[in-house]
Design a protein around this motif. Structure first.
Motif, PDB file in Angstrom:
ATOM      1  N   ASP A   1       0.764  -1.347   0.030  1.00 31.05           N
ATOM      2  CA  ASP A   1       0.073   0.015   0.044  1.00 31.05           C
ATOM      3  C   ASP A   1       0.913   1.103  -0.013  1.00 31.05           C
TER       4      ASP A   1
ATOM      5  N   THR B   1       0.651   2.113  -3.517  1.00 28.56           N
ATOM      6  CA  THR B   1      -0.729   2.354  -3.937  1.00 28.56           C
ATOM      7  C   THR B   1      -1.232   3.711  -3.432  1.00 28.56           C
ATOM      8  N   ARG B   2      -0.806   4.176  -2.140  1.00 30.05           N
ATOM      9  CA  ARG B   2      -1.198   5.297  -1.512  1.00 30.05           C
ATOM     10  C   ARG B   2      -0.468   6.395  -1.836  1.00 30.05           C
ATOM     11  N   ILE B   3       0.919   6.273  -1.739  1.00 27.50           N
ATOM     12  CA  ILE B   3       1.797   7.637  -1.811  1.00 27.50           C
ATOM     13  C   ILE B   3       2.872   7.466  -2.671  1.00 27.50           C
TER      14      ILE B   3
ATOM     15  N   GLU C   1      -0.077  -6.270  -0.228  1.00 26.43           N
ATOM     16  CA  GLU C   1      -1.324  -5.775   0.139  1.00 26.43           C
ATOM     17  C   GLU C   1      -2.344  -6.735  -0.504  1.00 26.43           C
TER      18      GLU C   1
END
Length: 307
Positions: free
Chosen positions: A6, A9-11, A116
């Protein structure tokens, strides 16, 4: 071993570090082999989302090329790690090697590498060791890696050092959680490219120094830690630590109602990592030197051994 998780994916953290690696100028005899996977969404046009991919960065022109692609697999599976180790050993033999784990880290108990797509599963230290054993069964005769690094949280522990002492001469890892910017790859890889004969301790120092500089640049340097541990001395520390634990158990057996509260207060007063609050969760990780210092009055002989 870049498990995007993640964090990508997130940052876009993995993509950011890939860009840092690609910015490093290297001679043809210094190569960075990268395996990617473990993320549902890669934020670049190079790394595939649903496959294991391998890339090599080398050369003064900054060549970054995909050299292999395999069917998708969980990066938290030790078989996936072993396959990458075998691929590197077979296809990129070198006089000097290093291995870096990139992802989340959870310390001695839970390990590291959180794909993830496999919720709740990290690769344990035991599983990592099994993967290394499978590829390097003769590691005791000649250690395969100059250093093993964790660009991950909470992995500079005595257990990690003991686990990887058979395979590497040094460990580069952090006691505390790492901020999202992680290691600062461009400057230390560039320095290595300019001096490929650089000794391992100096490489480790450069990783630490440039990490701190990068965190200062990002404004995330408040509580960061990163250390270079000589794994040749891990055995002596583990012996002292075992003696420390045995002495604590003996004291607890003699008078548990008195000893355990004293020991607990000493642990709570020691430098600790990973939060250890109801809101952050509990890693139960403390600095061993600080704990030994704080328990000298109740475990005088073994605390001195650890220190």
């Amino acid at each position: 071993y870049m498990c995007g998780s993640d964090l990508e994916t997130r940052i876009k953290a993995a993509t950011g570090d890939l860009n840092e690696i690609m910015a490093a100028q290297l001679p043809e005899n210094v190569k960075v082999l990268i395996q990617t996977g473990g993320s549902t969404q890669w934020h670049n046009d190079v790394v595939p989302n649903n496959a294991i991919a391998r890339f090599v960065h080398t050369g003064p022109s900054g060549n970054f090329a995909k050299v292999d692609q395999q069917p998708d697999a969980a990066m938290s599976d030790p078989a996936t790690l072993a396959a990458f180790l075998e691929y590197g050993k077979k296809n990129y033999p070198a006089d000097h090697n290093a291995f870096i784990f990139w992802d989340h880290g959870g310390g001695s108990v839970v390990g590291a590498i959180a794909d993830e797509r496999v919720p709740g599963k990290l690769m344990t230290l035991k599983e990592m060791k099994a993967a290394f054993d499978a590829v390097y069964p003769d590691a005791q005769k000649q250690k395969p890696f100059d250093f093993i690094g964790f660009d991950a949280c909470l992995m500079a522990t005595i257990d990690v050092a003991q686990n990887f002492a058979p395979y590497g001469h040094y460990l580069v890892a952090s006691e505390e959680t790492e901020p999202g910017n992680g290691w600062n790859y461009t400057p230390w890889l560039t320095a290595l490219g300019q001096s490929p004969a650089m000794d391992t301790a100096t490489i480790g120092k450069n990783i630490c120094d440039t990490y701190l500089a990068g965190c200062q640049e990002y404004g995330t340097a408040g509580t960061v830690t990163l250390s270079v541990t000589n794994l040749e001395t891990a055995g002596k520390l583990v012996t002292a630590y075992d003696n420390f634990g045995q002495a604590a158990l003996k004291q607890a057996a003699k008078n548990i109602n008195t000893f355990l509260p004293q020991y607990g207060r000493s642990a709570m007063a020691s430098e600790n990592y990973g939060g250890n609050t109801p809101s952050t969760g509990y890693s139960n990780m403390v600095d061993l030197g600080d704990l030994a210092e704080n328990t000298k009055s109740i475990l005088p002989e073994t605390s001195s051994q650890v220190l």
